[in-house]
Design a protein around this motif. Structure first.
Motif, PDB file in Angstrom:
ATOM      1  N   TRP A  83       0.837  -1.187   0.000  1.00 50.98           N
ATOM      2  CA  TRP A  83       0.000   0.000   0.000  1.00 50.98           C
ATOM      3  C   TRP A  83       0.879   1.247   0.000  1.00 50.98           C
ATOM      4  O   TRP A  83       1.845   1.312   0.748  1.00 50.98           O
ATOM      5  CB  TRP A  83      -0.908  -0.014   1.231  1.00 50.98           C
ATOM      6  N   GLU A  84       0.527   2.207  -0.839  1.00 53.92           N
ATOM      7  CA  GLU A  84       1.316   3.432  -0.945  1.00 53.92           C
ATOM      8  C   GLU A  84       0.584   4.588  -0.293  1.00 53.92           C
ATOM      9  O   GLU A  84      -0.642   4.664  -0.323  1.00 53.92           O
ATOM     10  CB  GLU A  84       1.622   3.755  -2.409  1.00 53.92           C
ATOM     11  N   GLY A  85       1.380   5.496   0.283  1.00 57.65           N
ATOM     12  CA  GLY A  85       0.813   6.675   0.922  1.00 57.65           C
ATOM     13  C   GLY A  85       1.759   7.855   0.803  1.00 57.65           C
ATOM     14  O   GLY A  85       2.947   7.701   0.514  1.00 57.65           O
ATOM     15  N   ALA A  99       5.880   2.991   0.718  1.00 54.16           N
ATOM     16  CA  ALA A  99       5.139   1.768   0.447  1.00 54.16           C
ATOM     17  C   ALA A  99       5.168   0.934   1.714  1.00 54.16           C
ATOM     18  O   ALA A  99       6.235   0.717   2.297  1.00 54.16           O
ATOM     19  CB  ALA A  99       5.762   0.999  -0.706  1.00 54.16           C
ATOM     20  N   ASN A 131       6.816   9.826  -0.194  1.00 55.47           N
ATOM     21  CA  ASN A 131       5.979   8.691  -0.591  1.00 55.47           C
ATOM     22  C   ASN A 131       6.586   7.417  -0.026  1.00 55.47           C
ATOM     23  O   ASN A 131       7.795   7.197  -0.152  1.00 55.47           O
ATOM     24  CB  ASN A 131       5.887   8.597  -2.117  1.00 55.47           C
ATOM     25  N   ALA A 164      -1.042   5.162   3.863  1.00 52.42           N
ATOM     26  CA  ALA A 164      -1.012   3.862   3.213  1.00 52.42           C
ATOM     27  C   ALA A 164      -1.831   2.840   3.994  1.00 52.42           C
ATOM     28  O   ALA A 164      -2.613   2.073   3.419  1.00 52.42           O
ATOM     29  CB  ALA A 164       0.431   3.392   3.062  1.00 52.42           C
TER      30      ALA A 164
END
Length: 155
Positions: A72-74, A86, A84, A148
């Protein structure tokens, strides 16, 4: 003159020895205080754990969050701009936090702040302290990881 130098040296040596003994006694007293405080802390923690165990035994819900497996990326705001990350979730738990990009971030702050990625994995959440000296950068990483993880929460 000969005895005067001897007397001055003897008195100086005696004063040094007396100060060392005084220092050792103060250090010993402080060590006892530290040990007493550690014992009190251990007792308080044991008490808290027993209360938590009783609450959980009574059917109280725990705050354990289960995440959906995946990467999941945030994004979060650091010192110099967007950061950013992961977050890899395996078996419902945070397995890894990786910084994908932080192009405008100061590298010295970012290097110091990277320590929070390990803390997130250890504590399985983003509710941890920021890194002193890299407050904004570590806060940006925490914000990005929280973003994320908000995408990974299962209902």
């Amino acid at each position: 003159m000969k005895y005067k130098n001897f007397t001055v040296r003897f008195l100086s040596l005696t004063a040094i020895i007396v100060m060392l003994f005084a220092y050792n006694s103060i250090a010993a007293e402080r060590q006892l205080m530290v040990e007493e405080n550690e014992k009190k802390i251990a007792e308080a923690e044991a008490y808290n754990e027993s209360i938590m165990a009783l609450e959980n035994a009574d059917g109280a819900e725990t705050d354990t969050v289960v995440y959906e497996d995946g990467i999941w990326e945030g994004t979060g705001m650091g010192f110099g701009g967007d950061i950013n990350v992961a977050v890899t979730v395996t078996d419902g738990k945070i397995a890894r936090v990786e910084i994908l990009s932080a192009k405008t971030e100061d590298s010295a702050y970012l290097n110091m702040a990277e320590a929070v990625t390990e803390d997130i994995v250890k504590k399985q959440n983003t509710e941890i302290d920021t890194v002193s000296g890299a407050t904004f950068s570590s806060g940006g990483i925490l914000e990005a990881a929280a973003d994320a993880l908000s995408k990974a929460v299962t209902p």
